[in-house]
Write a protein that holds these residues in place. Structure first.
Motif, PDB file in Angstrom:
ATOM      1  N   GLY A  44       0.835  -1.021   0.130  1.00  0.00           N
ATOM      2  CA  GLY A  44      -0.037  -0.125  -0.003  1.00  0.00           C
ATOM      3  C   GLY A  44       0.918   1.268  -0.007  1.00  0.00           C
ATOM      4  N   VAL A  45       2.016   1.232  -0.402  1.00  0.00           N
ATOM      5  CA  VAL A  45       2.848   2.411  -0.097  1.00  0.00           C
ATOM      6  C   VAL A  45       2.640   3.234  -1.624  1.00  0.00           C
ATOM      7  N   ASP A  46       2.632   4.406  -1.213  1.00  0.00           N
ATOM      8  CA  ASP A  46       2.389   5.395  -2.532  1.00  0.00           C
ATOM      9  C   ASP A  46       3.758   5.373  -3.397  1.00  0.00           C
ATOM     10  N   VAL A  47       3.160   4.822  -4.558  1.00  0.00           N
ATOM     11  CA  VAL A  47       4.528   4.797  -5.775  1.00  0.00           C
ATOM     12  C   VAL A  47       4.390   5.855  -6.565  1.00  0.00           C
ATOM     13  N   TYR A  53       6.618  -0.925 -10.558  1.00  0.00           N
ATOM     14  CA  TYR A  53       6.297  -2.004 -11.533  1.00  0.00           C
ATOM     15  C   TYR A  53       4.679  -2.103 -11.691  1.00  0.00           C
ATOM     16  N   LYS A  54       4.275  -2.752 -12.791  1.00  0.00           N
ATOM     17  CA  LYS A  54       2.762  -2.746 -12.989  1.00  0.00           C
ATOM     18  C   LYS A  54       2.614  -4.407 -13.441  1.00  0.00           C
ATOM     19  N   ASP A  55       1.714  -5.041 -12.857  1.00  0.00           N
ATOM     20  CA  ASP A  55       1.494  -6.374 -13.456  1.00  0.00           C
ATOM     21  C   ASP A  55       0.412  -6.348 -14.660  1.00  0.00           C
ATOM     22  N   SER A  56       0.212  -7.528 -15.022  1.00  0.00           N
ATOM     23  CA  SER A  56      -0.657  -7.835 -15.932  1.00  0.00           C
ATOM     24  C   SER A  56      -2.096  -7.331 -15.924  1.00  0.00           C
ATOM     25  N   SER A  57      -2.537  -7.509 -14.379  1.00  0.00           N
ATOM     26  CA  SER A  57      -3.898  -6.907 -14.287  1.00  0.00           C
ATOM     27  C   SER A  57      -3.862  -5.284 -13.854  1.00  0.00           C
ATOM     28  N   ARG A  59      -2.239  -3.723 -11.684  1.00  0.00           N
ATOM     29  CA  ARG A  59      -1.721  -3.300 -10.452  1.00  0.00           C
ATOM     30  C   ARG A  59      -0.242  -3.003 -10.182  1.00  0.00           C
ATOM     31  N   TYR A  60      -0.128  -1.903  -9.412  1.00  0.00           N
ATOM     32  CA  TYR A  60       1.316  -1.303  -9.145  1.00  0.00           C
ATOM     33  C   TYR A  60       2.003  -2.190  -8.179  1.00  0.00           C
TER      34      TYR A  60
END
Ligand code: ZN
Ligand code: ZN
Length: 161
Positions: A44-47, A53-57, A59-60
């Motif tokens: 839940g850290v603010d990126v 990184y971003k996954d296939s769905s 999400r960061y």
């Protein structure tokens, strides 16, 4: 009298809570706005504006969670049964990462070992206790003999007069 006072207090507390709630909810909504933009889906850290990184769905992931995830996907083998798996499948037992089945086995055998040690300790304690009791009985006998000798000598002295 007391009733009226408590009513007053309740009223105050309610007002206070209502105010705080209003304040909180406005604060929450602004935080929520930030959360919904760019935060790590694991910790839940603010990126926002940071390396991410971003996954296939979509999400960061923050770099540290991504690294942990990569680590957990690395192939590993159980040192006990040699079964191949990923690092995430291994469970640590007293500093050694093993597969869940071997973890169970290790725990069972360590419990047996602990029980064995406990039994030995118990045995030693009982022996000490027995020795202590024997010593007490022997000392009791010595005391009885001394008393008996003293009584006999007094009796002897009285009888001679
Ligand atoms: Zn994270
Ligand atoms: Zn194993």
């Amino acid at each position: 009298m007391a009733k009226a006072q408590s009513d007053d207090l309740d009223g105050l507390a309610a007002d206070d809570a209502a105010q705080r709630k209003r304040h909180d909810s406005s604060a929450d909504s602004s935080i929520m706005g930030a959360i919904s933009s760019k935060t790590c889906c694991v910790c839940g850290v603010d990126v926002h504006g940071r390396m991410r990184y971003k996954d296939s769905s979509g999400r960061y992931w923050c770099p540290s969670c991504n690294e942990k995830d990569q680590m957990s996907r690395q192939p590993a083998a159980c040192p006990d049964c040699n079964a191949a798996m990923t690092r995430a499948d291994l469970v640590e037992f007293k500093g050694t990462a093993v597969c869940p089945q071997c973890w169970e086995k290790r725990r069972a055998s360590s419990r047996r070992e602990e029980a064995r040690i406990r039994a030995i300790e118990e045995e030693v304690r009982e022996q000490e206790e027995r020795k202590r009791r024997l010593k007490m009985i022997a000392m009791g006998f010595v005391v009885l003999i001394v008393i008996w000798l003293a009584a006999m000598s007094v009796f002897w002295l009285l009888a001679r007069k």
